[in-house]
Scaffold this motif. Sequence first.
Motif, short mmCIF file in Angstrom:
data_model
loop_
_atom_site.label_atom_id
_atom_site.label_comp_id
_atom_site.label_asym_id
_atom_site.label_seq_id
_atom_site.Cartn_x
_atom_site.Cartn_y
_atom_site.Cartn_z
N LEU A 13 0.64 -1.18 -0.08
CA LEU A 13 -0.08 -0.09 -0.09
C LEU A 13 0.84 1.37 0.11
CD1 LEU A 13 -2.92 -0.83 2.31
CD2 LEU A 13 -3.03 -0.60 0.05
N ILE A 14 2.15 1.01 0.62
CA ILE A 14 2.86 2.39 0.64
C ILE A 14 3.31 2.87 -0.54
CG2 ILE A 14 5.19 1.25 1.13
CD1 ILE A 14 3.48 4.52 2.77
N TYR A 15 3.59 1.84 -1.71
CA TYR A 15 3.96 2.47 -2.90
C TYR A 15 2.96 2.91 -3.70
CZ TYR A 15 8.15 -0.44 -2.11
OH TYR A 15 9.23 -0.94 -1.89
N LEU A 16 1.78 3.23 -3.19
CA LEU A 16 0.76 4.08 -3.79
C LEU A 16 1.02 5.42 -3.88
CD1 LEU A 16 -2.55 1.89 -2.68
CD2 LEU A 16 -1.62 2.28 -4.99
N MET A 17 1.85 5.72 -2.68
CA MET A 17 2.07 7.29 -2.62
C MET A 17 3.11 7.66 -3.72
SD MET A 17 4.14 9.24 0.49
CE MET A 17 5.71 8.39 0.23
N PRO A 18 4.10 7.01 -4.26
CA PRO A 18 4.85 7.69 -5.51
C PRO A 18 4.12 7.30 -6.65
CG PRO A 18 5.88 5.65 -4.69
CD PRO A 18 5.06 5.93 -3.65
N TRP A 19 3.19 6.34 -6.89
CA TRP A 19 2.52 6.11 -7.98
C TRP A 19 1.40 7.48 -8.09
CZ3 TRP A 19 1.71 4.89 -12.60
CH2 TRP A 19 0.25 4.79 -13.23
N SER A 20 0.87 7.91 -6.74
CA SER A 20 -0.15 9.03 -6.96
C SER A 20 0.50 10.18 -7.42
CB SER A 20 -0.55 9.13 -5.48
OG SER A 20 0.04 9.83 -4.38
N ILE A 132 7.60 0.27 -11.67
CA ILE A 132 8.34 0.06 -10.21
C ILE A 132 7.02 -0.57 -9.39
CG2 ILE A 132 8.96 1.42 -8.26
CD1 ILE A 132 10.73 2.66 -10.17
N TRP A 133 5.94 0.18 -9.51
CA TRP A 133 4.63 0.02 -8.61
C TRP A 133 4.24 -1.63 -9.01
CZ3 TRP A 133 -0.95 0.67 -10.09
CH2 TRP A 133 -1.64 0.45 -9.15
N ILE A 134 4.10 -1.92 -10.06
CA ILE A 134 3.75 -3.26 -10.44
C ILE A 134 4.77 -4.32 -9.68
CG2 ILE A 134 3.44 -5.03 -12.04
CD1 ILE A 134 2.17 -2.76 -13.85
N PHE A 135 6.09 -4.09 -9.99
CA PHE A 135 7.25 -4.80 -9.50
C PHE A 135 6.98 -4.93 -7.95
CE2 PHE A 135 11.39 -5.26 -7.77
CZ PHE A 135 11.88 -6.39 -8.14
N ALA A 136 7.03 -3.57 -7.27
CA ALA A 136 7.11 -3.77 -5.89
C ALA A 136 5.92 -4.46 -5.30
CB ALA A 136 7.25 -2.10 -5.46
N THR A 137 4.73 -4.21 -5.87
CA THR A 137 3.43 -4.88 -5.59
C THR A 137 3.64 -6.38 -5.46
OG1 THR A 137 2.23 -2.93 -6.14
CG2 THR A 137 0.94 -5.19 -5.81
N ILE A 138 4.04 -7.12 -6.60
CA ILE A 138 4.33 -8.52 -6.81
C ILE A 138 5.30 -8.97 -5.88
CG2 ILE A 138 5.29 -10.23 -8.10
CD1 ILE A 138 4.23 -8.53 -10.55
N GLU A 139 6.60 -8.29 -5.50
CA GLU A 139 7.58 -8.76 -4.43
C GLU A 139 6.97 -8.53 -3.00
OE1 GLU A 139 10.80 -9.73 -5.26
OE2 GLU A 139 9.31 -10.06 -6.92
N CYS A 140 5.96 -7.45 -2.72
CA CYS A 140 5.45 -7.39 -1.48
C CYS A 140 4.53 -8.59 -1.28
CB CYS A 140 4.51 -5.97 -1.20
SG CYS A 140 5.92 -4.80 -0.97
N VAL A 141 3.66 -8.91 -2.07
CA VAL A 141 2.53 -10.19 -2.12
C VAL A 141 3.41 -11.28 -1.91
CG1 VAL A 141 1.01 -11.60 -3.28
CG2 VAL A 141 0.91 -9.05 -3.36
N ARG A 142 4.65 -11.41 -2.48
CA ARG A 142 5.62 -12.63 -2.33
C ARG A 142 6.33 -12.73 -1.02
NH1 ARG A 142 8.77 -13.13 -7.84
NH2 ARG A 142 7.65 -14.86 -8.67
N GLY A 143 6.20 -11.63 -0.29
CA GLY A 143 7.12 -11.42 1.02
C GLY A 143 8.36 -11.08 0.89
#
Length: 160
Positions: A13-20, A132-143
Motif C-alpha cells: 500500500l505504501i507504494y501507492l504514494m509515489p504512484w499517486s 516500479i509499482w507493479i514490481f514492488a506490489t508483486i514482491e510485497c505479495v511474495r513477502g
Amino acid sequence: MEIPVWQRVLGLLIYLMPWSDAIRFGMGINGLFEQIPMLRLLIYPALPFLALNQLDRFGLGGLLLFFVLLFAVVRNAEVPYFIRFNTLQALLINIVLIALSFAINGILAPMLPGSLLFNTLNSAVLLAVLAIWIFATIECVRGREADLPGISSAVRMQLY
C-alpha cells in the motif's frame, strides 16, 4: 522467515504514494491517460493519496504524510523491518519524482510546451513508476523486498 500478511499488505500500500505523485505525468491533452483511456483505471487505487494531497489549500498534505512516515515508521525501530524498508524505498522514489517534476515542468515545459520531447519524458516517467509499482506490489505479495537498483542499497544503508 515468513513475512506476515498484514506486513505484506502495508508494504504494497505504501507504494501507492509515489504512484499517486506520478499520475500527474500522464495528465494533459497529450498525456498517456488520454492516449490510452484504459490506464485511467490505475488512478483509482491512488485516490486516497491524491485526496490527502488536497487536504489544505496549500497542498501540504503530502509533505505532512512524508514526515509522518519518515519519523513514525522509518525511524521507529519497533516497526518491522519489512515495513520500514518498503516505506523508505517509497519515500526515496517520491523524492526522485519531485526532482523530476521540477526539472521537467519547471525547466523543460516553459522552453518546449507541448513538444514531442516534453510528452515523451512525461510518458517515460509515468511508465517507469508504473513498472516500479507493479514490481514492488508483486514482491510485497511474495513477502520479499523489492530490490530496485541504487534505491534499495541506499535504503539498506539508512536502515542499518
